[in-house]
Design an enzyme around this catalytic site. Structure first.
Site, PDB file in Angstrom:
ATOM      1  N   SER A  94      51.137  36.925  45.747  1.00 53.38           N
ATOM      2  CA  SER A  94      50.008  37.028  46.684  1.00 53.38           C
ATOM      3  C   SER A  94      48.621  36.907  46.091  1.00 53.38           C
ATOM      4  O   SER A  94      47.650  36.871  46.831  1.00 53.38           O
ATOM      5  CB  SER A  94      50.091  38.338  47.453  1.00 53.38           C
ATOM      6  OG  SER A  94      51.044  38.210  48.459  1.00 53.38           O
ATOM      7  N   LYS A  99      40.182  43.722  48.829  1.00 45.69           N
ATOM      8  CA  LYS A  99      41.318  43.539  49.740  1.00 45.69           C
ATOM      9  C   LYS A  99      41.536  44.835  50.525  1.00 45.69           C
ATOM     10  O   LYS A  99      41.434  45.938  49.952  1.00 45.69           O
ATOM     11  CB  LYS A  99      42.572  43.180  48.936  1.00 45.69           C
ATOM     12  CG  LYS A  99      43.785  42.835  49.795  1.00 45.69           C
ATOM     13  CD  LYS A  99      44.964  42.354  48.947  1.00 45.69           C
ATOM     14  CE  LYS A  99      46.169  41.984  49.798  1.00 45.69           C
ATOM     15  NZ  LYS A  99      47.310  41.482  49.012  1.00 45.69           N
ATOM     16  N   SER A 124      49.595  37.059  50.343  1.00 44.34           N
ATOM     17  CA  SER A 124      48.965  37.887  51.340  1.00 44.34           C
ATOM     18  C   SER A 124      47.464  38.103  51.108  1.00 44.34           C
ATOM     19  O   SER A 124      46.771  38.541  52.023  1.00 44.34           O
ATOM     20  CB  SER A 124      49.649  39.255  51.381  1.00 44.34           C
ATOM     21  OG  SER A 124      49.460  39.940  50.153  1.00 44.34           O
TER      22      SER A 124
HETATM   23  N1  GLN Z   1      54.879  36.194  50.013  1.00 48.80           N
HETATM   24  C1  GLN Z   1      55.623  37.249  49.407  1.00 48.80           C
HETATM   25  C2  GLN Z   1      56.102  38.195  50.480  1.00 48.80           C
HETATM   26  O1  GLN Z   1      55.920  37.897  51.592  1.00 48.80           O
HETATM   27  C3  GLN Z   1      54.783  37.951  48.394  1.00 48.80           C
HETATM   28  C4  GLN Z   1      53.788  38.850  49.007  1.00 48.80           C
HETATM   29  C5  GLN Z   1      52.957  39.567  47.991  1.00 48.80           C
HETATM   30  O2  GLN Z   1      52.904  39.180  46.823  1.00 48.80           O
HETATM   31  N2  GLN Z   1      52.338  40.645  48.426  1.00 48.80           N
HETATM   32  O3  GLN Z   1      56.637  39.220  50.225  1.00 48.80           O
END
Ligand code: GLN
Length: 484
Positions: A175, A76, A151
């Site tokens: 995410s 990532k 994400s």
């Molecule tokens: N979707 C959540 C957010 O937008 C979690 C994102 C994540 O776990 N990095 O913050």
């Protein structure tokens, strides 16, 4: 070759059926010809990959093969990688070439793994659909009109499309698990503190945790064997022995106590997704698990609590992206203020700005007690709920997400509904617990993930519970039509 798991690839490398250079080239060719359809990589690193593969082959020949010798992986783009662009999905860091490796990257390098490239992600890991990336939306390999989740959407899509056997993700509120669910792969978010955060660009430091995204639980165990461990460079990493996560994969589930939180099966959950989850739970009953309804009464507080804590921490973490210490710098600033304002204004996208504004507000004098302190108190209540539930059960199960992957653009103007796609995952981060999503079925040809939640540091148990399911089912073996 591209349909093999890490376990199978390692066996093939050891038997001399193919070399790491051949294997790596196969994946690089697939990325070259197929990633146009998915956009799962921000940066592909063929020279590094082939060099690492060559070294891996030499090490194996010399009898020095590390745990992941010769296995190609996608990282990532939130992990700092020495000499390689580390963008975090943002224009802010587009030209940033890290001068050092994140601990996770160092550990993979030491294990002999090969880096294929850096995967696409929501900007600074803020999002649930990968639509906030400065490098464009990632498409879900199962239906390219839908999102891969976020994400870690690039990491999930790359594994689903067989562009990498496995990848890394990070999970602040879901995410790893939500994109794993949307893309039909296996994703594990470890206990907070299990994996070092050093060199992993911070979003919300008290929640962020890195983990593996793979096709099988067995592969996730192999990846976690490399990733887990105490790191003196991360004061929040925990000094707890790292077991061999593959050791208990085959334990029997006879008598396993499984809790189903009634709050996870109420309003908001798609009916067809619910049916998939219910039949997965039946599968566990057949394996000897004892199912019990439980309650997590503060579940409804998780999303609002998270959307105070995560933006607060991000507003602090992202203050270093100011055009001086880090990040994009505007042209011809008039003075220092102009430099800050325009650099940050140009470098950050709308979702990141929204979070910085909310977080700055919540932390400001006069509002701090009403928002931040209160959110920390609710966080404790949420953790207490889980602790109490785990007095009676070994594992908690439920959906990873309320629906299957939604259409690209469908929720971009509706941040609240977008935020709710993490409704079943977010509380797990607030409590610091480990959680997984494993493929459990399909609704209209789109994958559905079953979430498994464990006690602190119970990763071995989760992997065991996931592996037993994968011995009985074949959902995790299915591949999207155009990427078989
Ligand atoms: N979707 C959540 C957010 O937008 C979690 C994102 C994540 O776990 N990095 O913050």
């Amino acid at each position: 070759m591209h349909n093999k798991t890490i376990t199978e690839l390692s066996a093939g490398l050891e038997a001399g059926d193919f070399s790491s250079v051949e294997l790596t080239q196969t994946y690089l060719d697939r990325i070259h010809s197929l990633d146009k359809q998915v956009n799962s990589f921000i940066t592909v690193t063929p020279e590094i990959a082939l060099e690492q593969a060559k070294n891996a082959d030499a090490q194996r020949a010399a009898g020095n093969a590390g745990l992941l010798n010769g296995i190609p992986l996608a990282q990532k783009d939130i992990f700092c990688t020495k000499g390689v662009r580390t963008s975090c999905g943002s224009k802010m860091l587009d030209p940033f070439v890290s001068p050092y490796d994140a601990t996770t990257i160092t550990k993979f390098n030491d294990s002999g793994a090969v880096m294929l490239g850096k995967t696409n992600m929501d900007e600074f890991a803020m999002g649930s659909s990968n639509e906030t990336s400065w490098y464009g939306t990632v498409k879900n390999p199962w239906n390219q009109e839908t999102v891969p989740g976020g994400s870690s959407g690039g990491s999930a899509a790359a594994v689903a499309a067989r562009l990498a056997p496995a990848s890394t993700g990070t999970d602040t509120g879901g995410s790893i698990r939500q994109p794993a669910s949307f893309c039909g792969i296996t994703g594990l978010k470890p206990t907070y503190g299990r994996v070092s955060r050093y060199g992993m660009i911070a979003f919300a430091s008290s929640l962020d945790q890195a983990g593996p995204m793979t096709r099988t639980a067995e592969d996730a165990a192999l990846m976690l064997n490399v990733m887990a461990g105490h790191d003196l460079r991360d004061s929040t990493s925990v000094d707890e022995a790292v077991p061999d996560y593959t050791a208990n994969l085959n334990d029997s589930l006879e008598g396993l106590k499984v809790g189903l939180p009634k709050e996870f099966f109420s309003e908001g959950l798609n009916d067809d997704v619910a049916k998939v989850i219910e039949s997965a739970v039946k599968e566990y009953e057949k394996m000897g698990a004892v199912i019990k309804e439980i309650s997590l009464p503060t579940s409804n507080l998780a999303v609002p609590t998270y959307y105070i804590i995560a933006p607060s921490e991000c507003s602090s973490n992202l203050s270093r992206m100011d055009g001086v210490r880090f990040g994009h710098r505007c042209e011809d600033p008039k003075d220092l203020n102009d430099l800050y304002i325009r650099s940050r204004g140009e470098g950050f996208g709308p979702e990141v700005k929204r979070r910085i504004l909310v977080g700055t507000y919540a932390l400001s004098e006069g509002f701090y007690d009403a928002y931040y302190v209160k959110a920390q108190k609710t966080r404790r209540l949420i953790t207490n709920d889980f602790n109490q539930a785990f007095d009676d059960v070994d594992v908690i199960m439920g959906p990873a997400a309320p629906s299957t992957a939604f259409k690209i653009g469908e929720l971009t103007d509706d941040p609240i509904t977008m935020y709710l796609s993490d409704i079943y995952t977010i509380a797990v981060n607030l409590a610091g617990l480990p959680g997984m999503s494993i493929p459990a079925g399909f609704v209209n040809n789109m994958p559905v993930g079953l979430q498994l939640i464990g006690k602190h540091f119970a990763e071995s148990k989760l992997l065991n519970v996931a592996h037993q399911f994968q011995k009985e089912t074949d959902w995790h073996l299915k591949a999207p039509e155009s990427f078989k």
